[in-house]
Design an enzyme around this catalytic site. Structure first.
Site, PDB file in Angstrom:
ATOM      1  N   LYS A 220       0.841  -1.225   0.012  1.00  0.00           N
ATOM      2  CA  LYS A 220      -0.104  -0.047   0.033  1.00  0.00           C
ATOM      3  C   LYS A 220       0.819   1.128   0.092  1.00  0.00           C
ATOM      4  O   LYS A 220       2.080   1.210   0.370  1.00  0.00           O
ATOM      5  CB  LYS A 220      -1.061   0.155   1.147  1.00  0.00           C
ATOM      6  CG  LYS A 220      -2.096  -0.833   0.899  1.00  0.00           C
ATOM      7  CD  LYS A 220      -3.209  -0.673   1.631  1.00  0.00           C
ATOM      8  CE  LYS A 220      -4.524  -1.779   1.320  1.00  0.00           C
ATOM      9  NZ  LYS A 220      -5.548  -1.572   2.240  1.00  0.00           N
ATOM     10  N   ARG A 254      -4.075  -9.917   4.774  1.00  0.00           N
ATOM     11  CA  ARG A 254      -4.153  -9.917   3.457  1.00  0.00           C
ATOM     12  C   ARG A 254      -3.072  -9.494   2.550  1.00  0.00           C
ATOM     13  O   ARG A 254      -2.841  -8.336   2.523  1.00  0.00           O
ATOM     14  CB  ARG A 254      -5.685  -9.074   3.142  1.00  0.00           C
ATOM     15  CG  ARG A 254      -6.031  -8.927   1.551  1.00  0.00           C
ATOM     16  CD  ARG A 254      -7.171  -8.191   1.500  1.00  0.00           C
ATOM     17  NE  ARG A 254      -7.712  -7.844   0.161  1.00  0.00           N
ATOM     18  CZ  ARG A 254      -7.172  -7.149  -0.824  1.00  0.00           C
ATOM     19  NH1 ARG A 254      -6.254  -6.558  -0.476  1.00  0.00           N
ATOM     20  NH2 ARG A 254      -7.686  -7.151  -1.997  1.00  0.00           N
TER      21      ARG A 254
HETATM   22  C1  7PM Z   1      -5.138   0.294  -5.546  1.00  0.00           C
HETATM   23  C2  7PM Z   1      -5.192   0.626  -4.046  1.00  0.00           C
HETATM   24  C3  7PM Z   1      -5.573  -1.216  -5.680  1.00  0.00           C
HETATM   25  C4  7PM Z   1      -5.554   0.047  -3.008  1.00  0.00           C
HETATM   26  C5  7PM Z   1      -5.789  -1.882  -4.935  1.00  0.00           C
HETATM   27  C6  7PM Z   1      -5.768  -1.405  -3.240  1.00  0.00           C
HETATM   28  C7  7PM Z   1      -8.330  -3.997   1.099  1.00  0.00           C
HETATM   29  C8  7PM Z   1      -9.278  -4.860   0.717  1.00  0.00           C
HETATM   30  C9  7PM Z   1      -8.369  -3.867  -0.985  1.00  0.00           C
HETATM   31  C10 7PM Z   1      -8.226  -4.118   2.492  1.00  0.00           C
HETATM   32  C11 7PM Z   1      -9.935  -5.451   2.539  1.00  0.00           C
HETATM   33  C12 7PM Z   1      -5.206  -3.504  -2.179  1.00  0.00           C
HETATM   34  C13 7PM Z   1      -6.308  -2.276  -2.281  1.00  0.00           C
HETATM   35  N1  7PM Z   1      -7.707  -3.507   0.409  1.00  0.00           N
HETATM   36  N2  7PM Z   1     -10.130  -5.494   1.388  1.00  0.00           N
HETATM   37  N3  7PM Z   1      -9.182  -4.398  -0.627  1.00  0.00           N
HETATM   38  N4  7PM Z   1      -8.978  -5.127   3.254  1.00  0.00           N
HETATM   39  N5  7PM Z   1     -10.613  -6.449   3.486  1.00  0.00           N
HETATM   40  O1  7PM Z   1      -4.058  -3.068  -1.692  1.00  0.00           O
HETATM   41  O2  7PM Z   1      -7.141  -3.617   3.306  1.00  0.00           O
HETATM   42  O3  7PM Z   1      -5.661  -4.704  -2.593  1.00  0.00           O
HETATM   43  S1  7PM Z   1      -7.674  -2.998  -2.522  1.00  0.00           S
END
Ligand code: 7PM
Length: 275
Positions: A220, A254
């Site tokens: 992130k 995750r």
């Molecule tokens: C761009 C920025 C693409 C951030 C994808 C993301 C989470 C999630 C995501 C989380 C849960 C990523 C994020 N982040 N679901 N979906 N918790 N429960 O890094 O922190 O995958 S999207």
């Protein structure tokens, strides 16, 4: 403590690794849907080999700053991958906030619904309540398109905790047993670096009775801010963040980099078992 996840009953005695599987069109080829599906399924199988405990399949509709994806497009991306993976050795989660897709995904064998809006949408609680699936309830301030423009809290830990506590109550009132519920502070979802660090250092205060705690920090922006590195070069930072989360009480991490995270957790666990 256990997490009931469809037909799977996962022990929360040891930290679990959720592997991220993105199903998005490949911008480097025009291979079409079949190629995108095959690529995602192959990636998912690789993550299982690397020791993932859960897979999280997302069609990108919930990503911060991402353009909204229609129900039709999201189901075209997610359902074929889910159908290929459900029936395997580990539970498959679907990352969506659309109740229509939640229902179809559950019918196709999904064991968990991961909703960045914590089942607050119309019909979302009803879509999952009378099923055996687990649910992940995540905190977000604002909407994906604009949430990083001006995140604002008086007491971020308290506000996130109160929100998650309220969503757990709503889920329980809808008939979802606590052993099916996971909460998540939603790192980066309407939070500055300072907010994220406050949440990570006080993670234990977000543990709610009988409910699993999931954390997503993998690759992130906050890790980019701390290290100056691009997403693909954030593996080491992500592993450190996952360890910090587990040390501070997370049950599930995750992550994109399952093998690296698994190794770190194996070492951490060996040290912990000496007590
Ligand atoms: C761009 C920025 C693409 C951030 C994808 C993301 C989470 C999630 C995501 C989380 C849960 C990523 C994020 N982040 N679901 N979906 N918790 N429960 O890094 O922190 O995958 S999207």
């Amino acid at each position: 403590m256990f997490l009931q996840c469809g037909k799977f009953r996962l022990s929360l005695e040891r930290p679990l690794v959720m592997g991220v599987v993105n199903v998005t069109p490949d911008s480097f080829s025009d291979g079409g849907l079949f190629a995108d599906t095959a690529r995602a399924v192959a990636h998912a199988r690789q993550l299982v080999e690397e020791g993932a405990d859960i897979l999280d399949i997302g069609g990108e509709s919930t990503r911060p700053g991402a353009a909204p994806v229609s129900l039709e497009e999201e189901r075209r991306r997610v359902l074929p991958v889910l159908e290929a993976l459900a029936g395997g050795k580990i539970p498959v989660s679907v990352d969506t906030r659309k109740p229509g897709l939640m229902r179809e995904a559950i019918a196709a064998g999904a064991a968990m619904v991961n909703d960045v809006t914590a089942l607050s949408g119309a019909g979302a609680l009803e879509a999952v309540a009378k099923t055996p699936v687990a649910v992940c309830l995540m905190h977000m301030q604002g909407e994906p398109g604009t949430m990083q423009s001006n995140p604002d809290y008086r007491d971020v830990v308290r506000e996130v905790r109160d929100y998650l506590d309220g969503r757990v109550s709503a889920a329980v009132a809808a008939g979802i047993a606590r052993e099916r519920i996971v909460v998540d502070p939603g790192f980066g979802f309407g939070k500055t670096l300072e907010h994220n660090l406050a949440l990570l250092s006080s993670l234990r205060e977000l543990r709610l009775p009988g409910v699993a705690l999931l954390v997503g920090l993998s690759r992130k922006a906050m890790l980019g801010k701390l290290t100056g590195r691009e997403p693909k070069d954030r593996v080491h930072a992500s592993v450190a963040a996952a360890l910090a989360a587990v040390q501070n009480g997370a049950h599930i991490v995750r992550v994109h980099d399952v093998a690296a995270t698994r190794d770190a957790l194996t070492v951490w666990q060996a040290v912990k078992n000496q007590n």
